[in-house]
Scaffold this motif. Structure first.
Motif, short mmCIF file in Angstrom:
data_model
loop_
_atom_site.label_atom_id
_atom_site.label_comp_id
_atom_site.label_asym_id
_atom_site.label_seq_id
_atom_site.Cartn_x
_atom_site.Cartn_y
_atom_site.Cartn_z
N LEU A 11 0.82 -1.21 0.00
CA LEU A 11 0.00 0.00 0.00
C LEU A 11 0.85 1.26 0.00
CD1 LEU A 11 -1.63 -1.91 2.62
CD2 LEU A 11 -3.29 -0.61 1.31
N ASP A 12 0.49 2.18 -0.86
CA ASP A 12 1.04 3.52 -0.79
C ASP A 12 0.47 4.16 0.48
OD1 ASP A 12 2.05 6.11 -1.77
OD2 ASP A 12 -0.06 6.56 -2.10
N LEU A 13 1.09 5.22 0.97
CA LEU A 13 0.58 5.86 2.20
C LEU A 13 -0.16 7.18 1.91
CD1 LEU A 13 3.57 5.15 4.64
CD2 LEU A 13 1.39 3.94 4.48
N ASP A 14 0.61 8.22 1.50
CA ASP A 14 0.00 9.54 1.34
C ASP A 14 -1.12 9.53 0.29
OD1 ASP A 14 1.76 10.57 3.21
OD2 ASP A 14 3.21 11.27 1.71
N GLU A 15 -2.26 10.04 0.68
CA GLU A 15 -3.47 10.12 -0.16
C GLU A 15 -4.06 8.75 -0.48
OE1 GLU A 15 -2.62 13.54 0.69
OE2 GLU A 15 -1.04 12.82 -0.63
N THR A 16 -3.49 7.69 0.10
CA THR A 16 -4.08 6.34 -0.03
C THR A 16 -4.65 5.91 1.31
OG1 THR A 16 -2.64 5.70 -1.85
CG2 THR A 16 -3.57 3.92 -0.54
N VAL A 17 -3.85 6.00 2.38
CA VAL A 17 -4.36 5.61 3.70
C VAL A 17 -4.62 6.82 4.60
CG1 VAL A 17 -3.29 3.33 3.59
CG2 VAL A 17 -2.11 5.19 4.77
N GLY A 72 -2.66 2.22 -4.66
CA GLY A 72 -2.12 3.56 -4.53
C GLY A 72 -2.89 4.57 -5.34
N ASP A 73 -2.63 5.85 -5.06
CA ASP A 73 -3.41 6.92 -5.71
C ASP A 73 -2.71 7.52 -6.93
OD1 ASP A 73 -1.51 8.23 -3.78
OD2 ASP A 73 -2.34 10.03 -4.72
N HIS A 74 -1.43 7.19 -7.12
CA HIS A 74 -0.69 7.83 -8.21
C HIS A 74 -0.68 6.92 -9.45
CE1 HIS A 74 2.43 9.90 -10.43
NE2 HIS A 74 2.36 10.88 -9.56
N CYS A 107 3.30 6.24 -10.48
CA CYS A 107 4.17 5.72 -9.42
C CYS A 107 3.58 4.49 -8.73
CB CYS A 107 4.41 6.80 -8.36
SG CYS A 107 5.40 8.15 -8.98
N ASP A 108 2.26 4.38 -8.71
CA ASP A 108 1.64 3.24 -8.04
C ASP A 108 1.11 2.20 -9.04
OD1 ASP A 108 1.94 3.98 -5.25
OD2 ASP A 108 0.57 5.63 -5.69
N VAL A 109 0.19 2.62 -9.90
CA VAL A 109 -0.51 1.64 -10.73
C VAL A 109 0.38 1.08 -11.85
CG1 VAL A 109 -2.51 1.26 -12.23
CG2 VAL A 109 -2.73 2.69 -10.18
MG LIG Z 1 0.19 8.65 -2.67
#
Ligand SMILES: [Mg+2]
Length: 248
Positions: free
Chosen positions: A25-31, A194-196, A199-201
């Motif tokens: 899991l990404d952290l910022d804006e995800t959790v 993640g939200d990005h 960088c995430d998906v």
């Molecule tokens: Mg994020």
């Protein structure tokens, strides 16, 4: 393939298995939201600097410190992936420039990092993570500098990776590959949330993992990227999606 027994199901359903064993899991804006926490942490650090390095704060404000960090990220490509190193280097140079002690930089970063962890998770996150941690291995993969172990979510993560640990920030494959290695699973047994978009998906998909885009703000998906496999708006939807992946 490693199969996971789901412990929170009814007896008849308990024979079901999920092909997924690791959730990163990404952290910022995800959790949790990060904007106001970051702002607050920078303000607290600035107040501390006003006491300890008054010459620096007489010639700088939060905006000019931010602008200097951007400059450092461009000039010091070798540390650009590590936001804490960028902050420390920037501050050390500015302290020296203003005839304050450069050695105050580490202490000042400590003040910032402590306040950076005063996060408030989105309301849907703690109850779902608590359930998921009983069934899956959970790992946090952040480009930021929050320390999960100092946050209200510390009990739910089995391990956490940062650019400082991995030696690279997302979207580089390093953090994802290290998470797979640490958990001892193959890419197809792992999913990243993640939200990005990049960088995430896209980054997770490029190492062979599945990826879920969490879009809490109803943002448009970038037109130049292939569409995500799964879009969720909160962790309740994540829980439902994970349940759908279970094979009976
Ligand atoms: Mg994020």
């Amino acid at each position: 393939m490693v199969m996971t027994q789901l412990t929170n199901l009814s007896p008849r359903e308990s024979k079901t298995v999920s092909p997924l064993t690791l959730i990163t899991l990404d952290l910022d804006e995800t959790v949790w939201p990060s904007e106001s926490v970051l702002k607050k942490a920078e303000e607290i650090q600035f107040k501390w600097l006003q006491q300890r390095a008054p010459r620096l704060t007489a010639s700088h404000d939060l905006d000019s410190l931010r602008a200097h960090r951007r400059l450092i990220r461009e000039q010091y490509a070798e540390i650009a992936y590590d936001l804490t190193a960028v902050r420390t280097t920037s501050l050390r140079l500015l302290l020296k420039e203003s005839d304050d002690s450069p050695d105050l930089a580490e202490e000042a970063i400590g003040v910032f990092l402590e306040a950076r962890n005063w996060v408030t998770p989105y309301a849907d996150v703690p109850p779902v993570l608590e359930k998921l941690a009983r069934t899956y291995r959970l790992a946090s993969l952040t480009n930021g500098n929050a320390d999960v172990q100092c946050t209200p979510l510390k009990a739910h993560f089995h391990f956490s990776l940062t650019p400082c640990i991995a030696g690279a920030a997302k979207p580089a494959p390093d953090m994802f590959q290290q998470a797979l290695e640490q958990a001892g699973v193959e890419p197809h047994q792992a999913v990243h949330i993640g939200d990005h978009p990049e960088c995430d998906v896209i980054a997770a998909q490029q190492v062979g993992m599945r990826a879920v885009w969490i879009n809490r703000r109803e943002a448009p998906w970038p037109a130049d990227l292939p569409p995500p496999e799964v879009i969720i708006k909160d962790f309740h939807e994540l829980e439902r999606w994970l349940f759908q992946q279970i094979k009976i």
